[in-house]
Design an enzyme around this catalytic site. Sequence first.
Site, PDB file in Angstrom:
ATOM      1  CD  GLU A  73      -2.624   1.286   2.624  1.00 32.17           C
ATOM      2  OE1 GLU A  73      -3.678   1.933   2.627  1.00 32.17           O
ATOM      3  OE2 GLU A  73      -2.180   0.675   3.635  1.00 32.17           O
TER       4      GLU A  73
ATOM      5  CE  LYS B   1      -7.541   1.830   3.477  1.00 24.81           C
ATOM      6  NZ  LYS B   1      -6.318   2.409   4.094  1.00 24.81           N
TER       7      LYS B   1
ATOM      8  CB  CYS C 112      -4.679  -1.124   4.435  1.00 25.71           C
ATOM      9  SG  CYS C 112      -3.828  -1.001   6.031  1.00 25.71           S
TER      10      CYS C 112
END
Length: 373
Positions: A134, A208, A249
């Site tokens: 990331e 995300k 994440c």
Amino acid sequence: MKAALSTLISSKTLSPHPSSSSFSRAFWLQPKTLSNSPSFITLIPSKTLTTNNYSRLRLNHRKSLTSSIMASAFKPEEARVPPALPLPTPPVNKFKIGLCQLSVTADKERNIAHARKAIEQAAAQGAQLVLLPEIWNGPYSNDSFPVFAEDIDAGGDASPSTAMLSEVAQRLKITIVGGSISERSGDRLYNTCCVFGTDGKLKAKHRKIHLFDIDIPGKITFIESKTLTAGQTPTIVDTEVGRIGIGICYDIRFQELAMIYGARGAHLICYPGAFNMTTGPLHWELLQRARATDNQLYVATCSPARDAGAGYVAWGHSTLVGPFGEVLATTEHEEAIIITEVDYSLLELRRTNLPLLKQRRGDLYQLVDVQRF
């Protein structure tokens, strides 16, 4: 003939217990009739049949029928709405994956060149799929996101990071899950992962979905939503190495997203991520193993290497987890390139060992895939 056969299997013509004459036959026929269901006939070699065996067989058969009826009543196929897709046949059964745990600096050109070299090294060791961390092209901070952001849709000079990924994927004929970078789209910023196929073309772009907004007093406070906008779409993509779901994440904390990917037939979920020194030791491996175990698929993660002097210190420990929740490969916090094998035959094996798909309670709960629905 039909009448004779009917007479043969009718419960009226068979004793509920085997007699001495029954043992002398080659096979003994025992009908099992339930309301609204056909008769079930079991053929048992007479030489193996004893009174104890017979009782055990009747009990096991009754349990089997009861289990089948209960499974039908539980409506496992309705636990996913729409119903879960069957696991597709992957284009390859086995392949090597490369997890590139990279050091990241404030020098963008250096980071791009460094990532290129790591991808080339992974491919030279046989990796057909390479996963990056990331935010690998610049520091992970709200101050840096706008500075290092790229216009991915414009491409070329407007997005040197993805231009490099596209070129390397095509040249080396590999699939790249390109970690994530800060993306500028209009007046908004996103934390975005790009997937490139062996032809160098962009196959998917995942923004995300769950932003990292946390506050653990005395430990860590980070509010991604100060600068970033949340994505709106789960991302699953068919590649040359199978069907892959993408999360970034904090996305890994939300089992519903992984369940959607499982229901869409994913073989593997890739999570580029940068857990920190507070949540990393407690949750990083735990969450990977949970997502893999719950959905009986592979989970791969890739973190930046740890820089103790950075404003945000990453935990590291990039990992591949198998469909039984087993850690197949991992590393510590330093820079590293992990090369390990993914064997898709284990997916069917583990789903046979633990037939969760057939045991869900659609009569009690449902997961709705809003996008598909």
